[in-house]
Design an enzyme around this catalytic site. Structure first.
Site, short mmCIF file in Angstrom:
data_model
loop_
_atom_site.label_atom_id
_atom_site.label_comp_id
_atom_site.label_asym_id
_atom_site.label_seq_id
_atom_site.Cartn_x
_atom_site.Cartn_y
_atom_site.Cartn_z
N SER A 706 0.80 -1.22 0.00
CA SER A 706 0.00 0.00 0.00
C SER A 706 0.83 1.28 0.00
O SER A 706 0.28 2.37 -0.15
CB SER A 706 -0.95 0.00 1.20
OG SER A 706 -0.22 0.01 2.41
N LYS A 749 -6.67 3.24 8.39
CA LYS A 749 -5.73 4.22 7.85
C LYS A 749 -6.31 5.64 7.90
O LYS A 749 -5.61 6.60 8.24
CB LYS A 749 -5.37 3.84 6.41
CG LYS A 749 -4.56 2.56 6.31
CD LYS A 749 -4.30 2.17 4.86
CE LYS A 749 -3.51 0.87 4.77
NZ LYS A 749 -3.28 0.45 3.38
#
Length: 805
Positions: A706, A749
């Site tokens: 990511s 996140k």
């Protein structure tokens, strides 16, 4: 108010007439003259036959009127049964056509307005028409003549009927001896049929058939048929009773002999302790409610114990085994609360948020309320530490009114911990599943298995393989513990497992559980939890009163922002406990009356701040990009740095990066080289420059795809000399064609970015569907931009960058 005109027959024996000194059922010397029009009383649940005397309780208004009219005239009244006993005021269509005319022998008016009468049946009559309905029923009747022919066939039928009647009495039907004698003395066939029918337990419809039958022989045949059916039932009941009696007699004989043997041994001073122990175990086995195969196994082991010498070593092993068997709650279960409103209140009282978990528990309760038996759900709570996975299990048990069991599987490496050891081993015991069920005392507890992702495996076996049977609803109704060697039903147990990560859990085990993810808490949620739960709890545990300590919201926010950085609230609770300890010391030493902790004074209790809240980068810089990652403890913000130097095209990666992250960096470099001209970069940089990518906090291992677009932005910034916006964070996987692929853990996140004060976040376009999981106030306070290609990322992240497309 009476349910029935006739509440019951006071005696099965026909009454004697005091006036005549003979049985009222006998033939009268002079036939009673019956008028053409008579008052009518409808009967409930009773058929009255001629020549019988019965008591009546009369309660309905019309019936009392008919009774009084009869007493004023010739004491004659027609009694006819109504079709449905529950009908209060029957119409002519709801009353049978054939009944009996009776003479009222006695009448007694009761204080409540009702009346009691003693009546004697005279003659069968058929209703021709109803003359009046009000104030009471009056009918025109036709007397039914009854031919009395006692020929040979009738005599044979009478003898058979009397024999069957006596047989019914012998088989247990409650028929007084005087009734049998009276039946034997009757010479008329019709009267005998009426007499026997009256004393049989037949339905009203069946007795009405006998009443309406005019031919005495036909009446005898029907009565015999009904009586034979009754005899068949009585004979079957007698056989069953005899078998039970024989069995009881044998058991009583054995019990009597055993008691005699005990008494003799006590008198001789030779009381057999072993026999007493065996008898005690037998009683316990009988009371334990074991399934039949398990009870047979227990009795078999008990038989072995009885035959062994008391000094034998194996007697202790058998005793321990029997103690475990009789101590298990085979049939004992906690009575569940099935009140959804109360369960909701309990769950909300103990925990803030966690709506998905609460909904799942309430759904289980709702389904369980609609069905008698439902298998317990098997849930797996996955999330970072400190978010309430374990504590919600206790609340679930309280909401369901069940026992709560918790075992920790962290570090368990032996399969026998789950299934137990076989009895051949010295010191063998059941596994932790059976031990915990036995200690709880109920077969339907809430059973929590903590840290299932930290179960290990070695040469002693794999505990996760043993858990496959425990956590499988299709198999755990007959769970086999190696020590018990008998199936135990775990289907009523509600299993809950907890884990920080799903990846270490084997796929076969993961497939058997319903996974519920616990995300980290937002700042507002932590503030609410601290204010409602943590501060009152710590104040109470430290012996303080709420009047001695107040912690303001600004102080709690300061703790959350600058003294903790976590997804849960464990460290937040520790910091609050630190404040409480210091206040408790002040109270003891100096008698402080009240302490108020605010955001400005918090450092006096907790010391210097530990974390920086807000943007870590003070200004926009070249080669420094902000990324978002997911960790075991929730989401986090990372800062990726890139630099260039003269060289030969080498790529250096530092910061303890995993293989996947290294490959993402190489993919980013390859995309930049392929699109160097479009980005305004010298295509020959790969031959004259070395690149270095570093991810700070080098002591912490990092991995995952990511951070791909974050590394690509940092490299592009270095090679173009363009600054990166410090208030923009990003996450997404990069491909060689510059596409931005979706990632996992988006909610965690975004919560990390929100905690860090970041206002703009770039996410893959395919992750837009996951935004529904993000709290509304987080989405409203941030600018979340969905991107599909790398050039869109550069346009948003680099200052003044315009990528040629």
């Amino acid at each position: 108010m009476y349910d029935s005109e006739v509440l019951g027959r006071l005696s099965h024996v026909p009454h004697f007439s005091r006036r005549e000194g003979r049985r009222c059922m006998s033939t009268k010397d002079e036939r009673t003259q019956i008028p053409e029009v008579l008052p009518l009383i409808p009967l409930r649940d009773l058929i009255l036959f001629p020549n019988l005397v019965v008591p009546l309780f009369v309660g309905r208004e019309r019936s009392i009127g008919a009774l009084e009219q009869s007493m004023r005239t010739d004491h004659l009244v027609a009694l006819v049964t109504q079709h449905a006993a529950e009908t209060q005021d029957p119409t002519p269509e709801e009353i049978y056509d054939v009944g009996c005319v009776v003479t009222i022998l006695q009448e007694l008016k009761l204080p409540d307005g009702t009346a009691k009468a003693l009546v004697e049946g005279v003659q069968r009559v058929r209703i021709l028409e109803y003359v009046t309905i009000d104030p009471h029923l009056t009918v025109r009747v036709e007397v039914i003549d009854e031919p009395e022919r006692a020929d040979v066939e009738a005599q044979a039928l009478m003898r058979n009927l009397i024999a069957d009647f006596e047989s019914a009495s012998q088989l247990g039907k409650p028929i007084p001896q005087e009734v049998l004698m009276a039946a034997s003395a009757i010479e008329e066939p019709g009267r005998l049929a009426d007499f026997v029918t009256f004393h049989l337990s037949l339905k009203i419809e069946e007795k009405q058939q006998i009443l309406e039958a005019l031919d005495p022989k036909e009446r005898l045949r029907k009565t015999s048929d009904f009586l034979r059916k009754e005899l068949e039932i009585l004979e079957l009941g007698s056989k069953i009773q005899n078998r039970v009696k024989e069995s009881m007699t044998k058991s009583q004989r054995e019990y009597f002999l055993r008691e005699q043997l005990k008494a003799i041994q006590q008198e001789l001073g030779q009381f057999d302790e072993m026999q007493a122990e065996v008898d005690e175990y037998k009683d316990k086995i009988a009371a334990a409610g074991m399934p039949e195969p398990v009870a047979e196994k227990a009795l078999k082991e008990l038989g072995r114990l009885e035959k062994m010498p008391q000094a034998a070593a194996e007697t202790a092993v058998i005793r321990t085994y029997l103690d475990w068997l009789v101590g298990l709650p085979w049939q004992i279960a906690d009575e569940e609360k099935l009140d959804l409103t109360e369960a909701q209140e309990i769950l909300d009282e103990d925990h803030y948020g966690l709506e998905k978990v609460k909904e799942r528990v309430l759904e289980y309760l709702a389904v369980h309320k609609l069905t008698d038996h439902m298998r317990g759900p098997i849930l797996c709570f996955v999330g970072p530490p400190g978010v309430g996975k374990t504590s919600i299990g206790k609340s679930i048990a309280r909401a369901l009114n069940r026992k709560f069991i918790r075992i920790s599987l962290g570090g368990v490496r032996d399969e026998a911990e789950i299934r137990g050891h076989r009895r051949t081993y010295v010191g063998a015991l059941p596994g932790r599943i059976i031990q915990s069920i036995s200690q709880s005392g109920a077969n339907n507890p809430v059973f929590m298995m903590d840290e299932i992702d930290k179960v290990g495996a070695d040469f002693r076996g794999d505990p996760t393989s043993a858990l496959l049977e425990v956590l499988d609803p299709e198999q755990n109704n007959a769970f086999q513990d190696h020590y018990l060697e008998a199936p135990f039903d775990l289907s009523d147990v509600m299993f809950i497992t907890t884990a920080n990560l799903l990846d270490p859990i084997p796929p076969a085990l993961k497939d058997r559980m319903e996974v519920i993810h616990f995300p980290g808490y937002t700042e507002e949620e932590k503030l609410h939890i601290a204010r409602k739960y943590l501060v009152p709890k710590q104040v109470k545990e430290h012996g303080l009163r709420p009047s001695l300590l107040t912690i303001s919201d600004s102080a709690i926010r300061e703790i959350i922002r600058r003294y903790t950085r976590e997804a849960g609230v464990r460290n937040l609770e520790r910091q609050i406990a630190t404040i409480c300890r210091q206040v408790a010391r002040k109270v003891v030493e100096g008698g402080t009356k009240k302490t108020s902790v605010t955001g400005k004074s918090i450092h006096e209790y907790l010391g210097p701040v530990r974390f920086t809240f807000g943007l870590a980068e003070k200004k926009n810089e070249v080669g420094a990009a902000t990324g978002l990652v997911w960790t075991e403890v929730g989401g986090d913000v990372i800062f990726i740095e890139a630099t260039k130097m003269k060289g030969k095209g080498g790529l250096t990666l530092t910061g303890q990066l995993g293989d996947v992250m290294k490959e993402s960096a190489q993919a980013a470099v390859s995309w930049i080289r392929a699109n160097a001209t479009t980005l305004g970069i010298d295509p020959g940089f790969a031959e004259s420059l070395d690149l270095h990518i570093h991810v700070p906090a080098a002591a912490i291992p990092k991995d995952g795809p990511s951070a791909g677009i974050t590394m690509a932005v940092a490299l592009t910034s270095v090679l173009t000399g363009t600054k990166v916006r410090r208030d923009v964070a990003m996450t997404g996987e990069i491909t060689l064609r510059g596409r931005v692929l979706p990632i996992g853990g988006l909610k965690e996140k975004l919560l990390a970015a929100h905690r860090a004060g970041i206002k703009t976040v770039l996410i893959p376009k395919e992750n837009v569907r996951d935004l529904d999981l993000v709290p509304e106030h987080v989405r409203s306070e941030m600018n979340i931009v969905a991107v599909e290609r790398m050039d869109e990322v550069l346009d948003r992240a680099l200052i003044g960058a315009t990528v040629k497309r």
